[in-house]
Design an enzyme around this catalytic site. Structure first.
Site, PDB file in Angstrom:
ATOM      1  N   PRO A  11      34.899   4.723 -26.302  1.00  0.00           N
ATOM      2  CA  PRO A  11      34.753   5.426 -27.575  1.00  0.00           C
ATOM      3  C   PRO A  11      33.868   6.661 -27.499  1.00  0.00           C
ATOM      4  O   PRO A  11      32.858   6.685 -26.800  1.00  0.00           O
ATOM      5  CB  PRO A  11      34.140   4.375 -28.501  1.00  0.00           C
ATOM      6  N   ASN A  12      34.311   7.666 -28.219  1.00  0.00           N
ATOM      7  CA  ASN A  12      33.621   8.938 -28.416  1.00  0.00           C
ATOM      8  C   ASN A  12      33.618   9.852 -27.196  1.00  0.00           C
ATOM      9  O   ASN A  12      33.167  10.989 -27.290  1.00  0.00           O
ATOM     10  CB  ASN A  12      32.185   8.730 -28.925  1.00  0.00           C
ATOM     11  N   ARG A  19      29.886  16.690 -28.480  1.00  0.00           N
ATOM     12  CA  ARG A  19      29.034  15.591 -28.940  1.00  0.00           C
ATOM     13  C   ARG A  19      27.725  15.576 -28.144  1.00  0.00           C
ATOM     14  O   ARG A  19      27.733  15.394 -26.934  1.00  0.00           O
ATOM     15  CB  ARG A  19      29.748  14.255 -28.742  1.00  0.00           C
ATOM     16  N   TYR A  24      24.895  14.761 -23.082  1.00  0.00           N
ATOM     17  CA  TYR A  24      26.118  14.616 -22.298  1.00  0.00           C
ATOM     18  C   TYR A  24      26.593  15.904 -21.635  1.00  0.00           C
ATOM     19  O   TYR A  24      27.550  15.878 -20.860  1.00  0.00           O
ATOM     20  CB  TYR A  24      27.229  14.038 -23.180  1.00  0.00           C
ATOM     21  N   ASN A  75      34.042   3.885 -17.904  1.00  0.00           N
ATOM     22  CA  ASN A  75      32.928   4.287 -18.751  1.00  0.00           C
ATOM     23  C   ASN A  75      33.235   3.698 -20.113  1.00  0.00           C
ATOM     24  O   ASN A  75      33.990   4.280 -20.893  1.00  0.00           O
ATOM     25  CB  ASN A  75      32.786   5.808 -18.823  1.00  0.00           C
ATOM     26  N   GLU A  99      31.338   0.880 -12.763  1.00  0.00           N
ATOM     27  CA  GLU A  99      30.849   1.244 -14.092  1.00  0.00           C
ATOM     28  C   GLU A  99      30.165   2.606 -13.993  1.00  0.00           C
ATOM     29  O   GLU A  99      29.317   2.814 -13.130  1.00  0.00           O
ATOM     30  CB  GLU A  99      29.859   0.181 -14.560  1.00  0.00           C
TER      31      GLU A  99
END
Length: 146
Positions: A11-12, A19, A24, A75, A99
């Site tokens: 998500p996102n 964002r 990020y 992710n 991950e």
């Protein structure tokens, strides 16, 4: 191409580039996909991509990876800290999973310090931005050679 890896984003992450760029960065998800595809090509690894804001869609992507791909880069974003379903799907897939997190989750809020994904993953890469995905491809390439 010999091996195949699916890169699954949660998500996102479709909002990357706009964002919270202070956390990020300015890199978009399309930029990350191009980076991964190019690196995979150099290593002879086919790279596929999936992104969803829905937990069930991510579970489906993991389940569908078995039989179609040789490894997973995940992710899971916020679902990392909440989803037992994703952990169970990784275990059920039988595929080596790396991950990945763009930010260093351990330098952030305490709730981000726990991962339900980590116990099912072959390894965790965090804090290196988009380069973390390249590092994950390299890690899977090493696993494939064993």
């Amino acid at each position: 191409m010999g091996k195949s890896v699916i890169v699954i984003n949660g998500p996102n992450l479709n909002l990357l580039g706009t964002r919270e760029p202070e956390i990020y960065g300015a890199v978009t998800l399309a930029d990350i996909e191009a980076l991964c595809a190019g690196h995979g090509n150099k290593l002879g690894i086919e790279i596929a991509f999936s992104q969803s804001n829905q937990e069930g869609d991510l579970v489906d992507a993991i389940q569908n990876a078995a039989g179609s791909h040789d490894g997973i880069i995940l992710n899971a974003a916020a679902y990392t800290h909440t989803s037992i379903a994703l952990m169970d799907a990784i275990k059920a897939s039988g595929l080596p999973t790396i991950e990945v997190h763009l930010s260093n989750v351990f330098a952030r809020e305490p709730f981000r310090h726990h991962s339900y994904i980590s116990p099912a993953a072959a390894g965790v890469i965090c804090g290196f931005g988009a380069k973390g995905y390249v590092l994950a491809i390299d890690a899977l390439a090493d696993i494939f050679e064993k």
